[in-house]
Design a protein around this motif. Sequence first.
Motif, PDB file in Angstrom:
ATOM      1  N   THR A  44       0.901  -1.155  -0.086  1.00  0.00           N
ATOM      2  CA  THR A  44      -0.137   0.192   0.024  1.00  0.00           C
ATOM      3  C   THR A  44       0.714   1.295  -0.072  1.00  0.00           C
ATOM      4  OG1 THR A  44      -1.623  -1.077   1.402  1.00  0.00           O
ATOM      5  CG2 THR A  44      -1.892   1.285   1.152  1.00  0.00           C
ATOM      6  N   PHE A  45       0.452   2.166  -0.958  1.00  0.00           N
ATOM      7  CA  PHE A  45       1.101   3.458  -0.886  1.00  0.00           C
ATOM      8  C   PHE A  45      -0.010   4.567  -0.452  1.00  0.00           C
ATOM      9  CE2 PHE A  45       3.465   1.323  -4.215  1.00  0.00           C
ATOM     10  CZ  PHE A  45       4.822   1.868  -4.081  1.00  0.00           C
ATOM     11  N   CYS A  46       0.111   5.037   0.684  1.00  0.00           N
ATOM     12  CA  CYS A  46      -0.808   6.156   1.312  1.00  0.00           C
ATOM     13  C   CYS A  46      -0.343   7.122   1.696  1.00  0.00           C
ATOM     14  CB  CYS A  46      -1.526   5.236   2.404  1.00  0.00           C
ATOM     15  SG  CYS A  46      -0.747   4.750   3.659  1.00  0.00           S
ATOM     16  N   SER A  47      -0.986   8.366   1.712  1.00  0.00           N
ATOM     17  CA  SER A  47      -0.622   9.595   2.382  1.00  0.00           C
ATOM     18  C   SER A  47      -0.538   9.460   3.916  1.00  0.00           C
ATOM     19  CB  SER A  47      -1.633  10.946   2.029  1.00  0.00           C
ATOM     20  OG  SER A  47      -1.661  10.868   0.648  1.00  0.00           O
ATOM     21  N   MET A  48       0.646  10.249   4.445  1.00  0.00           N
ATOM     22  CA  MET A  48       0.803  10.073   5.826  1.00  0.00           C
ATOM     23  C   MET A  48       0.333  11.461   6.343  1.00  0.00           C
ATOM     24  SD  MET A  48       4.884   9.222   5.599  1.00  0.00           S
ATOM     25  CE  MET A  48       5.074   9.496   7.280  1.00  0.00           C
ATOM     26  N   PRO A  49      -0.875  11.282   7.394  1.00  0.00           N
ATOM     27  CA  PRO A  49      -1.160  12.451   8.175  1.00  0.00           C
ATOM     28  C   PRO A  49      -0.075  13.240   8.863  1.00  0.00           C
ATOM     29  CG  PRO A  49      -2.226  10.170   9.106  1.00  0.00           C
ATOM     30  CD  PRO A  49      -0.852   9.855   8.104  1.00  0.00           C
ATOM     31  N   GLY A  50      -0.282  14.541   8.286  1.00  0.00           N
ATOM     32  CA  GLY A  50       0.744  15.513   8.931  1.00  0.00           C
ATOM     33  C   GLY A  50       2.094  15.581   7.949  1.00  0.00           C
ATOM     34  N   ALA A  51       2.178  14.815   7.200  1.00  0.00           N
ATOM     35  CA  ALA A  51       3.261  14.772   6.225  1.00  0.00           C
ATOM     36  C   ALA A  51       3.051  15.780   5.079  1.00  0.00           C
ATOM     37  CB  ALA A  51       3.842  13.217   5.832  1.00  0.00           C
ATOM     38  N   ALA A  52       3.824  16.095   4.256  1.00  0.00           N
ATOM     39  CA  ALA A  52       3.650  16.935   3.035  1.00  0.00           C
ATOM     40  C   ALA A  52       3.231  16.174   2.102  1.00  0.00           C
ATOM     41  CB  ALA A  52       5.161  17.236   2.547  1.00  0.00           C
ATOM     42  N   HIS A  53       2.292  16.718   1.057  1.00  0.00           N
ATOM     43  CA  HIS A  53       1.233  15.922   0.207  1.00  0.00           C
ATOM     44  C   HIS A  53       2.279  15.129  -0.806  1.00  0.00           C
ATOM     45  CE1 HIS A  53       2.071  19.780  -1.907  1.00  0.00           C
ATOM     46  NE2 HIS A  53       1.660  19.029  -3.112  1.00  0.00           N
ATOM     47  N   ASP A  54       3.775  15.479  -0.869  1.00  0.00           N
ATOM     48  CA  ASP A  54       4.443  14.800  -1.764  1.00  0.00           C
ATOM     49  C   ASP A  54       5.064  13.564  -1.098  1.00  0.00           C
ATOM     50  OD1 ASP A  54       3.768  16.551  -3.570  1.00  0.00           O
ATOM     51  OD2 ASP A  54       5.387  17.926  -3.274  1.00  0.00           O
ATOM     52  N   THR A  55       4.629  13.116   0.021  1.00  0.00           N
ATOM     53  CA  THR A  55       5.132  11.951   0.625  1.00  0.00           C
ATOM     54  C   THR A  55       4.362  10.843   0.669  1.00  0.00           C
ATOM     55  OG1 THR A  55       6.775  13.277   1.808  1.00  0.00           O
ATOM     56  CG2 THR A  55       6.364  10.890   2.657  1.00  0.00           C
ATOM     57  N   LEU A  56       4.533   9.787   0.294  1.00  0.00           N
ATOM     58  CA  LEU A  56       3.706   8.493   0.469  1.00  0.00           C
ATOM     59  C   LEU A  56       4.295   7.382   1.427  1.00  0.00           C
ATOM     60  CD1 LEU A  56       2.508   7.765  -3.332  1.00  0.00           C
ATOM     61  CD2 LEU A  56       1.113   8.753  -1.375  1.00  0.00           C
ATOM     62  N   HIS A  57       3.688   6.857   2.214  1.00  0.00           N
ATOM     63  CA  HIS A  57       4.228   5.671   3.126  1.00  0.00           C
ATOM     64  C   HIS A  57       4.033   4.439   2.254  1.00  0.00           C
ATOM     65  CE1 HIS A  57       3.938   2.739   6.287  1.00  0.00           C
ATOM     66  NE2 HIS A  57       5.051   3.402   6.623  1.00  0.00           N
ATOM     67  N   TYR A  58       4.781   3.722   2.099  1.00  0.00           N
ATOM     68  CA  TYR A  58       4.847   2.236   1.526  1.00  0.00           C
ATOM     69  C   TYR A  58       5.075   1.263   2.606  1.00  0.00           C
ATOM     70  CZ  TYR A  58       6.393  -1.542  -1.162  1.00  0.00           C
ATOM     71  OH  TYR A  58       6.436  -2.902  -1.704  1.00  0.00           O
ATOM     72  N   ARG A  59       4.214   0.288   2.281  1.00  0.00           N
ATOM     73  CA  ARG A  59       4.121  -0.939   3.344  1.00  0.00           C
ATOM     74  C   ARG A  59       3.927  -1.881   2.691  1.00  0.00           C
ATOM     75  NH1 ARG A  59       4.584  -2.530   8.847  1.00  0.00           N
ATOM     76  NH2 ARG A  59       3.490  -4.490   9.357  1.00  0.00           N
ATOM     77  N   GLU A  60       4.661  -3.191   2.673  1.00  0.00           N
ATOM     78  CA  GLU A  60       4.374  -4.506   2.155  1.00  0.00           C
ATOM     79  C   GLU A  60       4.250  -5.355   3.167  1.00  0.00           C
ATOM     80  OE1 GLU A  60       7.652  -5.013  -0.621  1.00  0.00           O
ATOM     81  OE2 GLU A  60       8.296  -6.305   0.868  1.00  0.00           O
TER      82      GLU A  60
END
Length: 161
Positions: A44-60
Motif C-alpha cells: 500500500t502507498f498512502c498519504s501520511m497524516p501531517g506529512a507533506a502531500h508529496d510523501t507516500l508511506h509504502y508498506r508491504e
Amino acid sequence: MSEPGPSLSLSPWGEADELWRRLAGDWSFERTIEGQASMHGTATFCSMPGAAHDTLHYREEGRLRLLDGRAFDAHREYLYQRRPNGFAVLFAERPPRLFHEIALQTGDADGTAWTGTAAHQCAADLYDSHYRFLTDGGFTLRHIVRGPRKDYVSLTRFSAA
C-alpha cells in the motif's frame, strides 16, 4: 494499413507527474529472490497524516518462502517522496535516510511507459535498482545486489489490487 503500436499517451501512467498520483493505493505483488526465496503479498502507498502531500508511506506485507520450504510472514516499509520528474525512496527510519532517487525516462517499445534507475552503496554492497512502469498498469522493481556480503537479484512485479 496496420494498427499503430502502443503509445505513451495511452499508458495508464500518463505523464511523469501523473505517475506519482497513480502509485497511491493498494497493489498485489510477486517477488523472486534468485536462488534464495519467493514472496507474495500486498503493498500500500498512502498519504501520511501531517506529512507533506508529496510523501507516500509504502508498506508491504506477505509470505516469504525459502527454497527449503520454510515460510515466514514478512513486511517492509519505505517513504516515497515526489521529485520533479521522479521520486526518492527513503528508509522509514527516524530520521528518514535516503535509499535512492529515481529520475523517470520514457520507456521503449517493449510495453514500458516509464523507467528509472538508481544505485545505493550499503557498506561494501552495491544495490542497482531498476523500475519499469508498464503500459498494462503494473510495474516491476529489480534490485541487483553485489558485494562481499550479498549477491542476488530480486524481481518484484506489482499489479493493481
